[in-house]
Design an enzyme around this catalytic site. Structure first.
Site, short mmCIF file in Angstrom:
data_model
loop_
_atom_site.label_atom_id
_atom_site.label_comp_id
_atom_site.label_asym_id
_atom_site.label_seq_id
_atom_site.Cartn_x
_atom_site.Cartn_y
_atom_site.Cartn_z
N GLY A 59 91.41 46.37 -98.93
CA GLY A 59 91.62 44.98 -98.55
C GLY A 59 91.98 44.08 -99.71
CG ASP A 115 82.42 48.41 -105.94
OD1 ASP A 115 82.45 49.16 -104.95
OD2 ASP A 115 83.21 47.46 -106.09
CG HIS A 222 84.18 41.28 -100.80
ND1 HIS A 222 83.68 41.10 -102.08
CD2 HIS A 222 84.83 42.47 -100.80
CE1 HIS A 222 84.00 42.16 -102.81
NE2 HIS A 222 84.69 43.00 -102.06
CG ASP A 402 113.95 22.58 -87.92
OD1 ASP A 402 114.70 21.82 -87.28
OD2 ASP A 402 114.18 22.96 -89.08
CG ASP A 557 123.53 20.91 -79.88
OD1 ASP A 557 122.74 21.77 -80.26
OD2 ASP A 557 124.27 20.25 -80.64
N PRO A 558 121.31 18.38 -79.60
CG PRO A 558 119.67 18.82 -81.19
CD PRO A 558 120.26 19.35 -79.92
N GLY A 559 122.91 17.83 -81.88
CA GLY A 559 124.05 17.58 -82.75
C GLY A 559 125.23 17.02 -81.99
#
Length: 583
Positions: A59, A115, A222, A402, A557-559
Protein backbone atom coordinates in the site's frame (compact mmCIF):
# COMPACT_ATOMS: atom_id res chain seq x y z
CA UNK A 1 -20.06 1.34 5.55
CA UNK A 2 -19.63 0.16 1.96
CA UNK A 3 -16.11 -0.71 0.77
CA UNK A 4 -14.42 1.96 -1.31
CA UNK A 5 -14.11 1.36 -5.04
CA UNK A 6 -10.83 -0.23 -6.15
CA UNK A 7 -9.55 -1.28 -9.57
CA UNK A 8 -8.48 -4.76 -8.52
CA UNK A 9 -9.35 -8.37 -9.37
CA UNK A 10 -10.13 -9.42 -5.81
CA UNK A 11 -9.18 -8.35 -2.31
CA UNK A 12 -7.31 -11.51 -1.31
CA UNK A 13 -4.91 -11.47 -4.27
CA UNK A 14 -4.41 -7.73 -4.79
CA UNK A 15 -0.89 -7.68 -3.32
CA UNK A 16 0.22 -10.69 -5.38
CA UNK A 17 -1.27 -9.20 -8.55
CA UNK A 18 0.52 -5.90 -7.91
CA UNK A 19 3.89 -7.55 -7.34
CA UNK A 20 3.47 -9.68 -10.45
CA UNK A 21 2.63 -6.56 -12.47
CA UNK A 22 5.76 -4.80 -11.21
CA UNK A 23 8.00 -7.75 -12.04
CA UNK A 24 6.34 -8.30 -15.42
CA UNK A 25 7.23 -4.78 -16.49
CA UNK A 26 10.80 -4.65 -15.14
CA UNK A 27 13.30 -7.24 -16.35
CA UNK A 28 15.68 -6.46 -13.51
CA UNK A 29 13.35 -8.04 -10.95
CA UNK A 30 12.13 -11.51 -10.01
CA UNK A 31 9.70 -12.95 -7.48
CA UNK A 32 10.99 -15.53 -5.02
CA UNK A 33 8.73 -18.50 -5.51
CA UNK A 34 6.39 -19.20 -2.61
CA UNK A 35 6.86 -15.74 -1.07
CA UNK A 36 5.93 -12.12 -1.61
CA UNK A 37 9.57 -11.23 -2.12
CA UNK A 38 10.93 -9.21 -5.04
CA UNK A 39 14.65 -9.70 -5.66
CA UNK A 40 17.18 -8.47 -8.18
CA UNK A 41 17.47 -10.63 -11.29
CA UNK A 42 21.25 -10.23 -11.21
CA UNK A 43 21.91 -11.74 -7.78
CA UNK A 44 25.34 -12.82 -8.99
CA UNK A 45 26.37 -9.18 -8.81
CA UNK A 46 25.86 -8.97 -5.05
CA UNK A 47 28.53 -11.60 -4.41
CA UNK A 48 31.03 -10.26 -1.92
CA UNK A 49 28.93 -7.18 -1.21
CA UNK A 50 26.45 -6.25 1.49
CA UNK A 51 22.92 -7.22 0.45
CA UNK A 52 20.18 -4.78 1.38
CA UNK A 53 16.68 -5.89 2.33
CA UNK A 54 13.69 -3.82 3.29
CA UNK A 55 9.92 -4.18 3.27
CA UNK A 56 6.74 -3.77 5.19
CA UNK A 57 3.05 -3.69 4.56
CA UNK A 58 1.86 -3.15 0.99
CA UNK A 59 0.00 0.00 0.00
CA UNK A 60 3.06 2.29 0.10
CA UNK A 61 4.11 1.73 -3.51
CA UNK A 62 6.60 2.25 -5.00
CA UNK A 63 8.00 1.40 -1.58
CA UNK A 64 9.55 -1.00 -1.16
CA UNK A 65 9.68 -3.30 -4.15
CA UNK A 66 10.03 -0.36 -6.53
CA UNK A 67 13.46 0.30 -5.03
CA UNK A 68 14.85 -3.11 -5.87
CA UNK A 69 17.73 -2.84 -8.31
CA UNK A 70 21.44 -2.25 -8.67
CA UNK A 71 22.41 0.68 -6.48
CA UNK A 72 19.49 0.29 -4.08
CA UNK A 73 17.79 -2.73 -2.54
CA UNK A 74 18.75 -6.34 -3.23
CA UNK A 75 15.26 -7.45 -2.27
CA UNK A 76 11.99 -6.32 -0.71
CA UNK A 77 9.54 -8.34 1.37
CA UNK A 78 5.86 -7.40 1.15
CA UNK A 79 3.09 -8.04 3.65
CA UNK A 80 -0.63 -7.64 3.21
CA UNK A 81 -1.85 -4.06 2.85
CA UNK A 82 -0.63 -2.09 5.88
CA UNK A 83 0.49 -5.34 7.55
CA UNK A 84 4.06 -6.31 8.38
CA UNK A 85 5.44 -9.23 6.32
CA UNK A 86 5.73 -12.61 8.05
CA UNK A 87 9.00 -13.56 9.70
CA UNK A 88 9.29 -16.67 7.53
CA UNK A 89 9.43 -14.62 4.34
CA UNK A 90 11.98 -12.20 5.81
CA UNK A 91 14.18 -15.11 6.86
CA UNK A 92 13.83 -16.64 3.38
CA UNK A 93 14.99 -13.40 1.81
CA UNK A 94 18.02 -13.24 4.11
CA UNK A 95 18.97 -16.83 3.27
CA UNK A 96 18.56 -16.13 -0.45
CA UNK A 97 21.05 -13.27 -0.21
CA UNK A 98 23.48 -15.39 1.78
CA UNK A 99 23.33 -18.24 -0.72
CA UNK A 100 23.94 -15.76 -3.56
CA UNK A 101 27.29 -15.01 -1.94
CA UNK A 102 26.54 -11.74 -0.15
CA UNK A 103 29.22 -10.74 2.35
CA UNK A 104 26.50 -9.69 4.81
CA UNK A 105 22.87 -8.63 4.92
CA UNK A 106 21.52 -5.30 6.17
CA UNK A 107 17.82 -4.94 7.04
CA UNK A 108 16.39 -1.42 6.63
CA UNK A 109 13.21 -1.19 8.69
CA UNK A 110 10.68 1.58 9.31
CA UNK A 111 9.94 2.19 12.97
CA UNK A 112 6.65 0.35 13.41
CA UNK A 113 6.17 -2.30 16.08
CA UNK A 114 5.17 -5.09 13.71
CA UNK A 115 8.10 -4.44 11.36
CA UNK A 116 10.62 -4.23 14.20
CA UNK A 117 9.36 -7.48 15.69
CA UNK A 118 9.15 -9.53 12.51
CA UNK A 119 12.38 -8.28 10.98
CA UNK A 120 14.08 -8.57 14.38
CA UNK A 121 12.96 -12.16 14.83
CA UNK A 122 14.19 -13.05 11.33
CA UNK A 123 17.52 -11.40 12.13
CA UNK A 124 17.93 -13.50 15.28
CA UNK A 125 16.91 -16.70 13.46
CA UNK A 126 19.40 -16.25 10.67
CA UNK A 127 22.20 -15.03 12.92
CA UNK A 128 22.00 -18.40 14.66
CA UNK A 129 22.63 -19.95 11.27
CA UNK A 130 25.88 -18.02 11.02
CA UNK A 131 24.71 -15.34 8.58
CA UNK A 132 26.16 -11.86 9.15
CA UNK A 133 23.06 -9.67 9.40
CA UNK A 134 22.29 -6.31 11.02
CA UNK A 135 19.32 -3.98 11.13
CA UNK A 136 18.90 -0.19 11.03
CA UNK A 137 15.59 1.37 12.02
CA UNK A 138 14.42 4.55 10.28
CA UNK A 139 12.47 6.91 12.55
CA UNK A 140 12.20 10.26 10.76
CA UNK A 141 8.77 11.53 11.86
CA UNK A 142 8.93 15.11 13.16
CA UNK A 143 5.24 15.45 14.05
CA UNK A 144 5.08 14.73 17.78
CA UNK A 145 6.42 17.41 20.08
CA UNK A 146 7.09 14.98 22.94
CA UNK A 147 8.88 11.70 22.43
CA UNK A 148 6.79 8.57 22.72
CA UNK A 149 7.98 5.26 24.08
CA UNK A 150 7.57 3.67 20.66
CA UNK A 151 9.74 6.38 19.13
CA UNK A 152 9.27 8.38 15.96
CA UNK A 153 7.53 6.69 13.05
CA UNK A 154 9.39 5.67 9.92
CA UNK A 155 8.25 7.67 6.90
CA UNK A 156 9.47 8.76 3.49
CA UNK A 157 13.02 9.43 4.66
CA UNK A 158 13.45 5.65 4.47
CA UNK A 159 13.80 5.98 0.70
CA UNK A 160 16.91 8.14 1.06
CA UNK A 161 18.40 5.48 3.32
CA UNK A 162 17.70 2.85 0.66
CA UNK A 163 19.51 4.95 -1.91
CA UNK A 164 22.60 5.82 0.10
CA UNK A 165 22.98 2.33 1.56
CA UNK A 166 22.64 0.89 -1.95
CA UNK A 167 25.35 3.19 -3.27
CA UNK A 168 27.71 2.22 -0.44
CA UNK A 169 27.05 -1.45 -1.10
CA UNK A 170 27.92 -1.02 -4.78
CA UNK A 171 31.16 0.67 -3.71
CA UNK A 172 32.07 -2.43 -1.73
CA UNK A 173 31.74 -0.88 1.73
CA UNK A 174 31.59 -3.31 4.65
CA UNK A 175 28.51 -3.88 6.78
CA UNK A 176 30.03 -1.97 9.70
CA UNK A 177 30.98 0.97 7.47
CA UNK A 178 27.49 1.18 6.00
CA UNK A 179 25.75 0.93 9.37
CA UNK A 180 28.02 3.55 10.92
CA UNK A 181 27.37 6.02 8.11
CA UNK A 182 23.64 5.38 8.15
CA UNK A 183 23.41 6.10 11.86
CA UNK A 184 24.92 9.52 11.23
CA UNK A 185 22.54 10.15 8.33
CA UNK A 186 19.51 9.05 10.37
CA UNK A 187 20.23 11.81 12.88
CA UNK A 188 20.01 14.40 10.10
CA UNK A 189 16.66 13.32 8.67
CA UNK A 190 13.09 14.50 9.24
CA UNK A 191 9.66 14.08 7.64
CA UNK A 192 6.16 15.39 8.23
CA UNK A 193 2.92 14.97 6.31
CA UNK A 194 -0.42 16.62 5.67
CA UNK A 195 -3.58 15.08 4.22
CA UNK A 196 -6.85 16.31 2.76
CA UNK A 197 -8.59 12.95 2.35
CA UNK A 198 -8.19 9.43 3.79
CA UNK A 199 -7.21 6.18 2.16
CA UNK A 200 -9.08 2.88 2.22
CA UNK A 201 -7.73 -0.65 2.48
CA UNK A 202 -9.12 -2.89 -0.30
CA UNK A 203 -12.38 -4.39 0.89
CA UNK A 204 -12.95 -1.70 3.48
CA UNK A 205 -14.15 1.87 3.74
CA UNK A 206 -12.04 4.95 4.49
CA UNK A 207 -9.61 4.56 7.38
CA UNK A 208 -10.80 7.81 8.95
CA UNK A 209 -13.09 10.75 8.21
CA UNK A 210 -12.26 14.34 7.39
CA UNK A 211 -14.83 17.05 6.83
CA UNK A 212 -14.73 18.79 3.45
CA UNK A 213 -13.16 21.88 5.00
CA UNK A 214 -10.57 20.03 7.12
CA UNK A 215 -7.00 18.81 6.75
CA UNK A 216 -4.87 16.76 9.14
CA UNK A 217 -1.30 17.62 10.10
CA UNK A 218 1.34 15.07 10.98
CA UNK A 219 -0.50 11.85 10.23
CA UNK A 220 1.20 8.50 9.57
CA UNK A 221 1.32 6.54 6.34
CA UNK A 222 -1.41 4.12 7.48
CA UNK A 223 -3.91 6.80 8.43
CA UNK A 224 -2.74 7.02 12.05
CA UNK A 225 -3.83 10.20 13.78
CA UNK A 226 -1.71 13.28 13.40
CA UNK A 227 -1.08 16.14 15.76
CA UNK A 228 -3.86 18.51 14.68
CA UNK A 229 -6.96 18.72 12.54
CA UNK A 230 -7.30 22.19 11.08
CA UNK A 231 -9.43 24.09 8.59
CA UNK A 232 -8.23 24.12 4.99
CA UNK A 233 -5.56 26.74 4.35
CA UNK A 234 -3.48 27.59 1.30
CA UNK A 235 -0.50 25.53 0.13
CA UNK A 236 1.90 28.30 1.12
CA UNK A 237 0.41 28.50 4.60
CA UNK A 238 0.33 24.77 5.30
CA UNK A 239 3.87 24.19 4.00
CA UNK A 240 5.16 27.02 6.17
CA UNK A 241 3.32 25.49 9.14
CA UNK A 242 4.86 22.06 8.44
CA UNK A 243 8.42 23.33 8.05
CA UNK A 244 8.12 25.56 11.11
CA UNK A 245 6.89 22.62 13.17
CA UNK A 246 9.59 20.29 11.86
CA UNK A 247 12.36 22.75 12.70
CA UNK A 248 11.02 24.21 15.96
CA UNK A 249 13.59 23.57 18.74
CA UNK A 250 10.79 23.19 21.30
CA UNK A 251 9.61 20.13 19.37
CA UNK A 252 11.47 17.13 20.82
CA UNK A 253 11.41 15.38 17.44
CA UNK A 254 12.52 18.42 15.46
CA UNK A 255 15.23 18.61 12.83
CA UNK A 256 17.53 21.57 13.36
CA UNK A 257 17.74 23.70 10.21
CA UNK A 258 19.61 27.00 10.10
CA UNK A 259 20.39 29.58 7.46
CA UNK A 260 23.24 28.33 5.30
CA UNK A 261 22.51 24.63 5.90
CA UNK A 262 22.75 22.29 2.93
CA UNK A 263 19.71 20.07 2.69
CA UNK A 264 17.98 17.55 0.43
CA UNK A 265 14.23 17.97 -0.06
CA UNK A 266 11.62 15.34 -0.94
CA UNK A 267 8.12 16.49 -1.83
CA UNK A 268 6.25 13.19 -1.63
CA UNK A 269 2.80 12.40 -2.94
CA UNK A 270 0.91 10.30 -0.40
CA UNK A 271 -1.00 8.72 -3.27
CA UNK A 272 -4.01 10.79 -4.25
CA UNK A 273 -2.69 14.30 -4.77
CA UNK A 274 -2.78 15.60 -8.34
CA UNK A 275 0.49 16.40 -10.07
CA UNK A 276 -0.67 20.00 -10.33
CA UNK A 277 -1.10 20.24 -6.55
CA UNK A 278 2.20 18.49 -5.91
CA UNK A 279 4.07 21.05 -8.01
CA UNK A 280 2.32 23.86 -6.13
CA UNK A 281 3.42 22.28 -2.85
CA UNK A 282 6.98 21.95 -4.19
CA UNK A 283 7.02 25.61 -5.14
CA UNK A 284 5.76 26.58 -1.69
CA UNK A 285 8.46 24.47 -0.02
CA UNK A 286 11.30 25.79 -2.16
CA UNK A 287 10.20 29.40 -1.74
CA UNK A 288 9.92 29.11 2.04
CA UNK A 289 13.20 27.27 2.52
CA UNK A 290 15.02 29.75 0.31
CA UNK A 291 13.47 32.63 2.26
CA UNK A 292 15.15 31.10 5.33
CA UNK A 293 18.43 31.05 3.36
CA UNK A 294 18.58 27.26 3.34
CA UNK A 295 20.59 25.80 0.46
CA UNK A 296 18.63 23.08 -1.35
CA UNK A 297 21.19 20.72 -2.82
CA UNK A 298 18.70 18.29 -4.36
CA UNK A 299 14.92 18.29 -4.74
CA UNK A 300 12.92 15.13 -5.46
CA UNK A 301 9.25 15.46 -6.39
CA UNK A 302 6.90 12.52 -6.91
CA UNK A 303 5.39 9.43 -5.34
CA UNK A 304 8.07 7.80 -3.17
CA UNK A 305 6.18 6.40 -0.19
CA UNK A 306 2.43 6.49 -0.49
CA UNK A 307 -0.58 5.48 1.57
CA UNK A 308 -2.78 3.97 -1.14
CA UNK A 309 -4.97 6.81 -2.47
CA UNK A 310 -4.54 9.21 0.46
CA UNK A 311 -4.87 12.78 -0.75
CA UNK A 312 -1.88 14.45 0.81
CA UNK A 313 1.81 15.11 0.79
CA UNK A 314 4.84 14.84 3.03
CA UNK A 315 8.05 16.83 3.14
CA UNK A 316 11.36 15.21 3.94
CA UNK A 317 14.43 17.27 4.82
CA UNK A 318 17.91 15.81 5.21
CA UNK A 319 21.22 17.51 5.87
CA UNK A 320 23.73 16.32 3.28
CA UNK A 321 27.45 16.80 2.80
CA UNK A 322 29.39 16.30 -0.41
CA UNK A 323 29.91 12.57 0.11
CA UNK A 324 26.26 11.95 0.83
CA UNK A 325 25.25 13.86 -2.29
CA UNK A 326 27.54 11.59 -4.29
CA UNK A 327 25.72 8.59 -2.85
CA UNK A 328 22.37 10.08 -3.86
CA UNK A 329 23.63 10.91 -7.35
CA UNK A 330 25.08 7.48 -8.05
CA UNK A 331 23.39 5.24 -10.59
CA UNK A 332 20.58 2.87 -9.74
CA UNK A 333 18.38 0.66 -11.91
CA UNK A 334 15.53 0.70 -9.37
CA UNK A 335 12.39 1.88 -11.19
CA UNK A 336 10.95 3.76 -8.22
CA UNK A 337 13.87 6.16 -7.84
CA UNK A 338 13.60 9.57 -9.46
CA UNK A 339 16.27 10.77 -11.85
CA UNK A 340 16.96 14.42 -11.12
CA UNK A 341 19.63 16.93 -12.04
CA UNK A 342 22.76 16.53 -9.96
CA UNK A 343 22.87 20.20 -9.04
CA UNK A 344 21.72 22.36 -6.19
CA UNK A 345 18.75 24.66 -6.67
CA UNK A 346 20.48 27.97 -7.29
CA UNK A 347 18.55 31.03 -6.20
CA UNK A 348 18.24 32.83 -9.49
CA UNK A 349 15.61 34.12 -11.85
CA UNK A 350 13.60 31.03 -12.83
CA UNK A 351 11.85 32.66 -15.74
CA UNK A 352 13.19 34.07 -18.99
CA UNK A 353 12.03 37.58 -19.72
CA UNK A 354 11.76 38.02 -23.47
CA UNK A 355 9.95 41.12 -24.77
CA UNK A 356 6.58 40.13 -26.18
CA UNK A 357 6.87 40.83 -29.88
CA UNK A 358 3.76 41.73 -31.85
CA UNK A 359 3.51 43.16 -35.36
CA UNK A 360 3.57 46.94 -35.29
CA UNK A 361 0.27 48.59 -36.17
CA UNK A 362 1.38 51.29 -38.58
CA UNK A 363 -1.59 51.63 -40.93
CA UNK A 364 -4.06 53.41 -38.63
CA UNK A 365 -3.31 54.88 -35.21
CA UNK A 366 -5.61 53.61 -32.43
CA UNK A 367 -8.75 55.65 -32.00
CA UNK A 368 -8.87 57.12 -35.50
CA UNK A 369 -10.25 56.09 -38.83
CA UNK A 370 -13.50 56.27 -40.77
CA UNK A 371 -15.65 54.09 -38.54
CA UNK A 372 -14.02 54.07 -35.11
CA UNK A 373 -17.14 55.35 -33.33
CA UNK A 374 -19.28 52.66 -34.92
CA UNK A 375 -16.67 50.02 -34.06
CA UNK A 376 -16.74 51.13 -30.44
CA UNK A 377 -20.53 50.91 -30.42
CA UNK A 378 -20.50 47.38 -31.85
CA UNK A 379 -17.83 46.18 -29.41
CA UNK A 380 -19.72 47.69 -26.49
CA UNK A 381 -22.91 45.90 -27.51
CA UNK A 382 -21.12 42.56 -27.99
CA UNK A 383 -19.37 42.70 -24.63
CA UNK A 384 -22.52 43.78 -22.78
CA UNK A 385 -24.52 40.97 -24.40
CA UNK A 386 -21.97 38.29 -23.52
CA UNK A 387 -21.72 39.45 -19.91
CA UNK A 388 -25.51 39.30 -19.59
CA UNK A 389 -25.57 35.77 -21.06
CA UNK A 390 -22.80 34.31 -18.86
CA UNK A 391 -25.01 32.12 -16.67
CA UNK A 392 -27.30 31.13 -19.55
CA UNK A 393 -24.33 29.86 -21.57
CA UNK A 394 -22.83 28.10 -18.55
CA UNK A 395 -26.13 26.34 -17.92
CA UNK A 396 -26.31 25.14 -21.53
CA UNK A 397 -22.70 23.95 -21.31
CA UNK A 398 -23.28 21.92 -18.15
CA UNK A 399 -25.35 19.47 -20.18
CA UNK A 400 -22.43 18.40 -22.34
CA UNK A 401 -19.27 20.11 -21.16
CA UNK A 402 -17.64 21.52 -18.09
CA UNK A 403 -20.09 24.38 -17.62
CA UNK A 404 -17.71 27.22 -18.41
CA UNK A 405 -18.80 28.42 -21.87
CA UNK A 406 -20.39 31.54 -20.40
CA UNK A 407 -17.39 32.20 -18.20
CA UNK A 408 -14.94 32.03 -21.11
CA UNK A 409 -17.12 34.36 -23.19
CA UNK A 410 -17.40 36.71 -20.21
CA UNK A 411 -13.59 36.83 -19.99
CA UNK A 412 -13.52 37.90 -23.64
CA UNK A 413 -16.20 40.50 -22.94
CA UNK A 414 -14.24 41.97 -20.03
CA UNK A 415 -11.13 42.19 -22.20
CA UNK A 416 -13.11 44.05 -24.87
CA UNK A 417 -14.48 46.43 -22.22
CA UNK A 418 -10.91 47.14 -21.15
CA UNK A 419 -9.98 47.88 -24.76
CA UNK A 420 -12.85 50.37 -24.97
CA UNK A 421 -11.79 52.02 -21.74
CA UNK A 422 -8.21 52.35 -22.96
CA UNK A 423 -9.31 54.30 -26.03
CA UNK A 424 -7.07 52.11 -28.20
CA UNK A 425 -9.72 50.81 -30.61
CA UNK A 426 -8.27 50.80 -34.15
CA UNK A 427 -10.37 52.50 -36.80
CA UNK A 428 -9.24 50.25 -39.62
CA UNK A 429 -10.95 46.89 -40.16
CA UNK A 430 -7.72 44.99 -40.73
CA UNK A 431 -6.09 46.31 -37.57
CA UNK A 432 -9.32 46.01 -35.57
CA UNK A 433 -9.66 42.27 -36.23
CA UNK A 434 -5.97 41.64 -35.56
CA UNK A 435 -6.29 43.55 -32.29
CA UNK A 436 -9.38 41.55 -31.28
CA UNK A 437 -7.69 38.30 -32.26
CA UNK A 438 -4.77 39.02 -29.96
CA UNK A 439 -7.03 40.12 -27.10
CA UNK A 440 -9.19 36.98 -27.38
CA UNK A 441 -6.11 34.76 -27.56
CA UNK A 442 -4.63 36.25 -24.40
CA UNK A 443 -7.74 36.56 -22.24
CA UNK A 444 -10.54 34.22 -23.29
CA UNK A 445 -8.87 30.83 -23.02
CA UNK A 446 -10.33 27.44 -23.84
CA UNK A 447 -11.16 25.99 -27.23
CA UNK A 448 -13.58 28.80 -28.00
CA UNK A 449 -10.89 31.39 -27.43
CA UNK A 450 -8.51 29.67 -29.81
CA UNK A 451 -11.19 29.31 -32.49
CA UNK A 452 -12.35 32.92 -32.25
CA UNK A 453 -8.77 34.16 -32.35
CA UNK A 454 -7.89 32.02 -35.39
CA UNK A 455 -11.07 33.19 -37.12
CA UNK A 456 -10.45 36.89 -36.47
CA UNK A 457 -6.82 36.82 -37.57
CA UNK A 458 -7.67 34.88 -40.74
CA UNK A 459 -10.57 37.23 -41.47
CA UNK A 460 -8.37 40.33 -41.12
CA UNK A 461 -6.45 39.52 -44.29
CA UNK A 462 -9.53 40.38 -46.39
CA UNK A 463 -9.63 43.93 -45.03
CA UNK A 464 -6.10 45.07 -45.84
CA UNK A 465 -7.16 47.12 -48.87
CA UNK A 466 -10.71 48.25 -48.11
CA UNK A 467 -13.54 48.05 -45.60
CA UNK A 468 -16.40 47.67 -48.06
CA UNK A 469 -19.39 45.45 -47.16
CA UNK A 470 -18.28 42.72 -49.57
CA UNK A 471 -14.83 42.71 -47.97
CA UNK A 472 -16.43 42.19 -44.54
CA UNK A 473 -18.53 39.35 -45.94
CA UNK A 474 -15.40 37.75 -47.41
CA UNK A 475 -13.61 38.25 -44.09
CA UNK A 476 -16.42 36.49 -42.24
CA UNK A 477 -16.25 33.59 -44.67
CA UNK A 478 -12.44 33.34 -44.32
CA UNK A 479 -12.83 33.23 -40.57
CA UNK A 480 -15.33 30.36 -40.85
CA UNK A 481 -13.01 28.42 -43.15
CA UNK A 482 -10.11 28.87 -40.71
CA UNK A 483 -12.29 27.54 -37.88
CA UNK A 484 -13.14 24.47 -39.96
CA UNK A 485 -9.55 23.93 -41.02
CA UNK A 486 -8.00 24.08 -37.56
CA UNK A 487 -10.91 23.00 -35.38
CA UNK A 488 -11.83 19.96 -37.45
CA UNK A 489 -15.58 20.60 -37.27
CA UNK A 490 -18.15 21.08 -40.04
CA UNK A 491 -21.68 22.45 -40.01
CA UNK A 492 -23.92 19.75 -38.56
CA UNK A 493 -21.40 18.68 -35.90
CA UNK A 494 -23.27 20.58 -33.14
CA UNK A 495 -20.73 23.36 -32.54
CA UNK A 496 -20.45 27.13 -32.77
CA UNK A 497 -19.87 26.63 -36.49
CA UNK A 498 -23.53 25.73 -37.06
CA UNK A 499 -24.82 29.23 -36.39
CA UNK A 500 -21.81 31.05 -37.83
CA UNK A 501 -21.70 29.03 -41.05
CA UNK A 502 -25.44 29.57 -41.60
CA UNK A 503 -24.85 33.31 -41.30
CA UNK A 504 -21.86 33.15 -43.65
CA UNK A 505 -24.02 31.60 -46.40
CA UNK A 506 -26.41 34.54 -46.17
CA UNK A 507 -23.69 37.22 -45.91
CA UNK A 508 -22.37 36.24 -49.34
CA UNK A 509 -25.34 38.20 -50.74
CA UNK A 510 -23.85 41.45 -49.44
CA UNK A 511 -22.78 43.91 -52.16
CA UNK A 512 -21.01 47.27 -52.23
CA UNK A 513 -23.58 49.05 -54.40
CA UNK A 514 -27.01 48.19 -53.11
CA UNK A 515 -26.84 49.51 -49.55
CA UNK A 516 -28.40 46.28 -48.38
CA UNK A 517 -25.94 45.60 -45.56
CA UNK A 518 -28.38 45.76 -42.63
CA UNK A 519 -31.07 43.78 -44.45
CA UNK A 520 -28.60 41.02 -45.35
CA UNK A 521 -27.20 41.02 -41.82
CA UNK A 522 -30.72 40.73 -40.39
CA UNK A 523 -31.44 37.74 -42.62
CA UNK A 524 -28.08 36.22 -41.65
CA UNK A 525 -29.01 36.62 -38.00
CA UNK A 526 -32.31 34.81 -38.56
CA UNK A 527 -30.49 31.92 -40.21
CA UNK A 528 -27.91 31.85 -37.40
CA UNK A 529 -30.55 31.82 -34.66
CA UNK A 530 -32.48 29.03 -36.39
CA UNK A 531 -29.26 27.01 -36.84
CA UNK A 532 -28.35 27.47 -33.18
CA UNK A 533 -31.79 26.24 -32.09
CA UNK A 534 -31.51 23.26 -34.45
CA UNK A 535 -28.36 22.02 -32.69
CA UNK A 536 -30.54 20.63 -29.88
CA UNK A 537 -31.57 17.84 -32.25
CA UNK A 538 -28.07 17.13 -33.56
CA UNK A 539 -25.59 14.45 -32.54
CA UNK A 540 -22.33 16.01 -31.35
CA UNK A 541 -19.38 14.79 -33.39
CA UNK A 542 -16.51 16.86 -31.98
CA UNK A 543 -15.57 18.40 -28.63
CA UNK A 544 -16.50 17.21 -25.14
CA UNK A 545 -20.14 16.84 -26.12
CA UNK A 546 -19.21 14.07 -28.57
CA UNK A 547 -18.62 11.79 -25.58
CA UNK A 548 -22.21 12.26 -24.38
CA UNK A 549 -25.00 10.10 -25.82
CA UNK A 550 -27.47 11.99 -28.00
CA UNK A 551 -30.35 11.12 -25.67
CA UNK A 552 -28.68 13.22 -22.97
CA UNK A 553 -28.33 16.31 -25.19
CA UNK A 554 -31.67 18.09 -25.30
CA UNK A 555 -30.73 21.78 -25.43
CA UNK A 556 -28.94 23.92 -28.05
CA UNK A 557 -25.16 24.02 -28.24
CA UNK A 558 -23.88 26.96 -26.13
CA UNK A 559 -21.22 27.92 -28.67
CA UNK A 560 -23.80 28.13 -31.44
CA UNK A 561 -26.09 30.20 -29.20
CA UNK A 562 -23.20 32.55 -28.38
CA UNK A 563 -22.36 32.97 -32.06
CA UNK A 564 -25.94 33.95 -32.90
CA UNK A 565 -26.00 36.36 -29.94
CA UNK A 566 -22.83 38.07 -31.16
CA UNK A 567 -24.38 38.59 -34.61
CA UNK A 568 -27.52 40.01 -33.01
CA UNK A 569 -25.41 42.42 -30.97
CA UNK A 570 -23.62 43.58 -34.13
CA UNK A 571 -26.90 44.17 -35.94
CA UNK A 572 -28.44 46.00 -32.98
CA UNK A 573 -25.47 48.34 -32.71
CA UNK A 574 -25.38 49.06 -36.44
CA UNK A 575 -29.10 49.85 -36.55
CA UNK A 576 -28.81 52.48 -33.83
CA UNK A 577 -27.27 55.92 -33.96
CA UNK A 578 -23.76 55.73 -32.58
CA UNK A 579 -24.06 56.21 -28.79
CA UNK A 580 -21.50 57.60 -26.42
CA UNK A 581 -19.67 54.63 -24.89
CA UNK A 582 -19.35 54.99 -21.13
CA UNK A 583 -15.71 54.76 -20.01
Amino acid sequence: MHPSKKLINNVDNCVDDALQGLVACHVGMQLLEGHRIVIRSDLKNIKGKVALLSGGGSGHEPAHAGYVGAGMLSGAIAGDVFTSPPTGSISAAIRTMDRAGAAAVLLIVKNYTGDRLNFGLALEETKVEGISVEMVVVADDCAFTTKKKTGRRGLCGTVLIHKMAGAMSEMGKSLDEIVERLKIILSKLGTMGICLSPCSVPGSGPTFHLETDEMELGLGIHGEAGIARIKIISADEVIQKIIDHMTNPSNESHLSVQAGDHIVLIVNNLGGLSCLELNIVANSAVKYLESKEVIIERAYIGSFMTALEMGGTSLTLMHADHEELKLLDSHTSAPGWATVAKHRLVRKCRSLNVPYLEPENTDTPPGSGPFVDKARSVLDMISTTLLQMEEELNELDREAGDGDCGTTHARAAEAIKNLLTSGAVPGNGHQLLLCLGRIIREHMGGTSGALYSISLIAAAQNLKDNNNPSAWAAAFNSGIEAMKRYGGAEPGDRTMLDSLAAAADELRKMTDEGGNELQVLAEALQKAAAAAEATKDMIAKVGRASYITSTQLTRPDPGAVAGAAILKAILTALEQPTPEVQE
